[in-house]
Design an enzyme around this catalytic site. Structure first.
Site, PDB file in Angstrom:
ATOM      1  N   GLY A 155      -2.558  -3.813  17.160  1.00 52.68           N
ATOM      2  CA  GLY A 155      -1.341  -3.249  17.714  1.00 52.68           C
ATOM      3  C   GLY A 155      -1.594  -1.889  18.326  1.00 52.68           C
ATOM      4  O   GLY A 155      -2.741  -1.498  18.588  1.00 52.68           O
TER       5      GLY A 155
ATOM      6  N   ASP B  79      11.980  -0.256  10.320  1.00 52.26           N
ATOM      7  CA  ASP B  79      11.344  -1.216  11.231  1.00 52.26           C
ATOM      8  C   ASP B  79      11.550  -2.643  10.740  1.00 52.26           C
ATOM      9  O   ASP B  79      10.657  -3.486  10.853  1.00 52.26           O
ATOM     10  CB  ASP B  79       9.850  -0.907  11.363  1.00 52.26           C
ATOM     11  CG  ASP B  79       9.229  -1.606  12.576  1.00 52.26           C
ATOM     12  OD1 ASP B  79       9.984  -1.982  13.495  1.00 52.26           O
ATOM     13  OD2 ASP B  79       7.994  -1.779  12.606  1.00 52.26           O
TER      14      ASP B  79
ATOM     15  N   LEU C 232      -7.118 -10.240  12.244  1.00 53.12           N
ATOM     16  CA  LEU C 232      -5.886 -11.020  12.340  1.00 53.12           C
ATOM     17  C   LEU C 232      -5.013 -10.594  13.517  1.00 53.12           C
ATOM     18  O   LEU C 232      -4.367 -11.418  14.150  1.00 53.12           O
ATOM     19  CB  LEU C 232      -5.084 -10.893  11.036  1.00 53.12           C
ATOM     20  CG  LEU C 232      -5.779 -11.378   9.761  1.00 53.12           C
ATOM     21  CD1 LEU C 232      -4.911 -11.088   8.542  1.00 53.12           C
ATOM     22  CD2 LEU C 232      -6.099 -12.863   9.850  1.00 53.12           C
TER      23      LEU C 232
END
Length: 619
Positions: A13, A143, A10
């Site tokens: 990072g 975050d 998907l």
């Protein structure tokens, strides 16, 4: 991967890659989930794995309808992974972007409901207690952003990615000063190196709410140092200048959530959620899972996708509308800060689906016309071309009277006073040309042997006047402005750039075209680096002095990786208190392993005016 079958990747990072996976069971049982696998180069770092495992265990304690559930943590083929709940839908960033691209931003009740549900999930995490002693864990997400709030196709809202979350007194702690998360969502106290609490997440939720309303974040800058200074010292761009008729209640929620003093913010997510719920109650319209699900369904496809019956070769590539930017200000203290008004954002709306349907119908009619018309059209085009050629030939043979031709094709002359003789263009250029020594070589390019400044990363900025190159000619019809750079920092090496162009020193009344300029000064002085950026607006006929002196500060180092210590701060060692007196701007640290003394790779750190720390920027 172990008992999980990977279906497709998907995303990937800086720390992990994410896969859609299936868990198989007896008698054909299957369940979709997400597997996040740590990248191989990080799997070799035992300190990172220890920290990741502790924080994964912490996130696995969360069990709430507005939080993505963690199912499993394991190791397979020397790689660590996390299995978590799969949310079929869109992240809030994609949802908001597509809404603005279609020219239909989310309604105020709808976005208030989504943020309220995110508050619900965070409030649960913040209130989590240790089951062993009943004490609060002090859970902080750290975050929160539009990327990490997911909206499902069934209308659910879930907070995701607690991978860098922090809880007091549980497991290995993240070293104070390490900047984790996304800079644009960090509160001022975090950037200044102060300890944080749950109000850091509340500030980030305020940024999310602002972004959903305006289509952009409250602070936008070209560089990280500029963005840090905006967050620490400036007020957000007025939300009313970016979107009309913002309800007063939402404006008040933003002001409280984004307050620079955390003592003036909401004390908890519950308080922020209560204000949002009161707003929804006054709106008087139902906003729940059904309305959110309809929004996700509407925005599930890109707005500029072509009709299915047309091939991709027939259509030109269309770029998505970029986020508007606001003016930024340089790294300097508030006491010397010149006032710069932010630019209002302009939203670019792509063609609507209705326009595309009308175009398709028009093309269909053209295709359906009788074929006997095509020869007539060709003949008409040939006649037009012949007529154009004859007309051009007649213009070449028939001369216009000089006076008439000059009046038709020459721009109107600028009236001049009779007593002032006209100045030849070449002479005017020579008057406005700044003095340049041809023999003077350009400043050396910074390198390891000449570490005066951090590598420059620049991109052209629309709407910003670029500085003429050294010795360039001003061609603007406006009266020039004059720039003086003083005082300048003292040092063995001092470099100055205006835009992307190096300039020779000193700079005294340098002729410039009116406009906005980025001025950067950097260098070294007695083994200490320094750097500073100024954004200057020059008006027509203005003579403007710009001070470029840098401030000297006494700072420590925060954000080193665990088990490392500073060998050299630029060319110096730290004192007995692990502090050093240096200048504002970027610096280079040589670090060593505290146990073995082996030298590690160099890292950058940034000293910002108003802070007592040089914040390490890890690669």
């Amino acid at each position: 991967m172990g008992k999980y079958q990977l279906v497709r990747r998907l995303a990937i990072g800086g720390m992990a890659e994410v896969f859609l996976a299936k868990a198989a069971g007896p008698m054909g049982f299957e369940k979709e989930l997400v597997v996040k696998r740590i990248l191989p180069h990080l799997a070799e770092d035992p300190q990172f794995i220890e920290m990741f495992l502790a924080e994964a265990k912490l996130a696995a304690r969360l069990n709430h309808g507005n939080v993505v559930q963690i199912f499993d943590f394991g190791e397979q083929e020397e790689s660590y992974f996390i299995a978590m709940e799969y949310v079929d839908g869109l992240d809030l960033k994609t949802l908001s972007r597509r809404a603005f691209q279609r020219g239909t931003p989310m309604s105020y009740p709808l976005l208030a409901r989504i943020v309220s549900l995110a508050c619900e999930g965070l409030a649960y995490a913040h209130a989590l207690v240790n089951p062993e002693n009943g004490q609060p864990l002090g859970f902080i997400h750290r975050d929160i952003s539009t990327d990490n709030i997911l909206v499902s196709s069934t209308g659910g809202v879930k907070v995701v990615d607690f991978g860098i979350a922090k809880a007091a007194n549980v497991g290995p702690q993240t070293l104070s000063g390490v900047l984790k998360g996304k800079l644009a969502y960090m509160p001022p106290e975090y950037l200044l190196g102060s300890p944080i609490d749950s109000r850091a997440d509340i500030y980030a939720l305020g940024v999310v709410l602002y972004e959903l309303i305006a289509g952009r974040r409250p602070f936008v800058a070209d560089t990280e140092p500029q963005l840090m200074q905006l967050i620490i010292h400036d007020n957000p761009v007025d939300i009313g200048a970016l979107r009309m008729d913002v309800p007063l209640t939402l404006v008040q929620v933003l002001e409280k959530a984004l307050h620079k003093n955390r003592e003036a913010r909401y004390a908890s997510c519950r308080q922020m959620q209560a204000d949002l719920e009161r707003f929804l109650f006054r709106c008087g319209e139902p906003v729940g899972a059904l309305q959110i699900a309809e929004l996700v369904k509407t925005l599930s496809t890109e707005p500029d996708a072509p009709p299915a019956r047309r091939s991709s070769q027939e259509l030109p590539a269309v770029e998505s509308a970029s986020a508007p930017t606001a003016s930024t200000r340089p790294m300097r203290s508030p006491s010397t800060q010149s006032i710069t008004r932010p630019l209002e954002a302009t939203l670019v709306t792509p063609p609507s689906s209705a326009d595309t349907m009308e175009e398709d119908e028009r093309l269909a009619k053209l295709v359906a016309r009788p074929r006997w018309r095509i020869p007539l059209m060709i003949a008409a085009i040939m006649l037009i071309l012949m007529g154009t050629a004859i007309y051009g030939f007649s213009r070449d043979t028939v001369k216009e009277p000089p006076a008439l031709a000059e009046s038709l094709h020459s721009p109107p002359a600028v009236p001049q006073a009779p007593e002032v003789p006209p100045v030849a263009p070449k002479a005017l250029e020579e008057q406005l040309r700044p003095p340049v020594s041809v023999e003077t070589p350009p400043p050396p390019v910074p390198s390891e042997s000449n570490p005066a400044k951090r590598p420059r990363k620049r991109a052209s900025k629309s709407g910003t006047a670029s500085a003429p190159a050294s010795g360039g000619v001003l061609r603007s019809k406006l009266a020039p402005a004059f720039l003086t750079l003083a005082p300048m920092p003292s040092g063995e090496e001092v470099f100055v750039f205006i835009g992307d162009d190096p300039v020779d020193l000193p700079v005294k009344k340098r002729p410039m075209q009116p406009g906005k300029y980025e001025i950067e000064v950097s260098g070294t002085n007695q083994g200490h680096r320094f750097s500073r950026v100024e954004i200057v607006t020059l008006k027509e006929g203005e003579s403007k002095p710009v001070p470029l002196n840098v401030e000297r500060l006494y700072v420590g180092v925060q954000g080193l990786p665990p088990g490392k210590k500073v060998l050299k701060f630029d060319a110096h060692t730290l004192d007995s208190k692990d502090m050093i007196e240096t200048y504002e701007g970027w610096h280079v640290l040589r670090i060593v392993d505290a146990a073995t003394g082996k030298e590690e790779k160099r890292v950058d750190c940034l000293v910002v005016v108003g802070s007592v720390n040089c914040m390490v920027k890890l690669p």
